[in-house]
Design an enzyme around this catalytic site. Structure first.
Site, PDB file in Angstrom:
ATOM      1  N   CYS A   1       3.305  -2.648  -0.299  1.00 38.44           N
ATOM      2  CA  CYS A   1       3.263  -3.170   1.073  1.00 38.44           C
ATOM      3  C   CYS A   1       1.816  -3.364   1.549  1.00 38.44           C
ATOM      4  CB  CYS A   1       4.100  -2.289   1.992  1.00 38.44           C
ATOM      5  SG  CYS A   1       4.686  -3.204   3.417  1.00 38.44           S
TER       6      CYS A   1
ATOM      7  N   HIS B   1       8.792  -0.847  -0.394  1.00 42.89           N
ATOM      8  CA  HIS B   1       8.425   0.568  -0.591  1.00 42.89           C
ATOM      9  C   HIS B   1       9.312   1.211  -1.656  1.00 42.89           C
ATOM     10  CE1 HIS B   1       5.713   1.262   2.904  1.00 42.89           C
ATOM     11  NE2 HIS B   1       6.319   0.174   3.337  1.00 42.89           N
TER      12      HIS B   1
ATOM     13  N   GLU C   1       8.841   3.858  -3.182  1.00 44.33           N
ATOM     14  CA  GLU C   1       8.772   5.330  -3.072  1.00 44.33           C
ATOM     15  C   GLU C   1       9.795   5.871  -2.084  1.00 44.33           C
ATOM     16  OE1 GLU C   1       6.851   3.183  -1.750  1.00 44.33           O
ATOM     17  OE2 GLU C   1       6.187   3.819   0.236  1.00 44.33           O
TER      18      GLU C   1
HETATM   19  N1  GLN Z   1       2.489  -4.672   8.308  1.00 48.29           N
HETATM   20  C1  GLN Z   1       1.566  -3.885   7.542  1.00 48.29           C
HETATM   21  C2  GLN Z   1       0.273  -4.663   7.287  1.00 48.29           C
HETATM   22  O1  GLN Z   1       0.193  -5.796   7.596  1.00 48.29           O
HETATM   23  C3  GLN Z   1       2.176  -3.460   6.226  1.00 48.29           C
HETATM   24  C4  GLN Z   1       3.393  -2.606   6.482  1.00 48.29           C
HETATM   25  C5  GLN Z   1       3.674  -1.554   5.470  1.00 48.29           C
HETATM   26  O2  GLN Z   1       2.815  -1.187   4.656  1.00 48.29           O
HETATM   27  N2  GLN Z   1       4.859  -1.007   5.508  1.00 48.29           N
HETATM   28  O3  GLN Z   1      -0.674  -4.142   6.779  1.00 48.29           O
END
Ligand code: GLN
Length: 206
Positions: free
Chosen positions: A90, A181, A183
């Site tokens: 992410c 994610h 994890e």
């Molecule tokens: N929205 C976050 C970003 O732009 C990422 C979200 C996340 O890691 N769950 O960095």
């Protein structure tokens, strides 16, 4: 070339989980469940003893504030160039990308993808779904939280997982990026795929 110079630097301490911000604890638990030793990396020099690296989810703009305060960038580049495995999830995938939009911000360029932040819109802010991942032996459960979308992949990028038609799990050499994610589900295939060899080595030397 002198083979001693070409050898990957150091390592031996387990997988470093970047612990500046975000859900690093969940990654440490996931690694433990996958039988892989890990430790929390809080300073760039911690990467010297790492056998692998996880850059967890969180907020990529906040991560960049940390990266600008210390020589993290140099440490990440040297680490990736040494061939040791890197997983970004992410926000971690966002910082690894070559190009970042919505809004535009810097990317390390360690994986040749263009990525759009917070790209599912408000109504689909967070959701649980399945990712088609034949390379991992079948569908992978996935939690998407204010997730980015990969808009373009370069030639050297292999797609390991898709949500519908879209790539959500990609790999370029030793660098893997997931927009979700892994994890936060009980499935440990991804952590095993990337760090399993390390676990086997740790067992042999125990
Ligand atoms: N929205 C976050 C970003 O732009 C990422 C979200 C996340 O890691 N769950 O960095």
């Amino acid at each position: 070339m002198n083979p001693d110079v070409a050898k990957p630097a150091a390592g031996g301490g387990g997988v470093a989980v970047l612990a500046l911000q975000g859900d690093f604890e969940a990654h440490r638990r996931a690694l433990e469940e996958a039988g892989v030793e890990s430790f929390e990396a809080k300073r760039p020099r911690d990467l010297d003893r790492a056998d692998g690296l996880v850059i967890p989810g969180g907020e990529s703009t906040t991560l960049w504030k940390f990266f600008e305060a210390e020589p993290w960038e140099e440490a990440f580049r040297a680490f990736a160039a040494s061939g040791r495995p890197v997983l970004g999830t992410c926000a971690g995938a966002i910082v690894l990308a070559r190009e970042v939009s919505n809004p535009a911000q810097r990317g390390l360029g360690l994986i040749d993808v263009s990525i759009e932040r917070n790209a599912y819109g408000r109504q689909l802010d967070s959701f649980v779904s399945e990712v088609a991942a034949p390379a991992l032996g079948g569908p992978l459960p996935a939690v998407f939280i204010r997730a980015p979308r990969i808009r373009k992949t370069g030639e050297g990028v292999e797609v390991l997982g898709r949500h519908g038609e879209e790539p959500v799990l990609v790999r370029q050499g030793n660098v893997v990026a997931a927009t979700f994610h892994p994890e936060l589900t009980p499935d440990r295939r991804l952590h095993r795929l990337l760090f399993g060899e390390l676990a086997r080595r740790q067992k042999r030397s125990a």
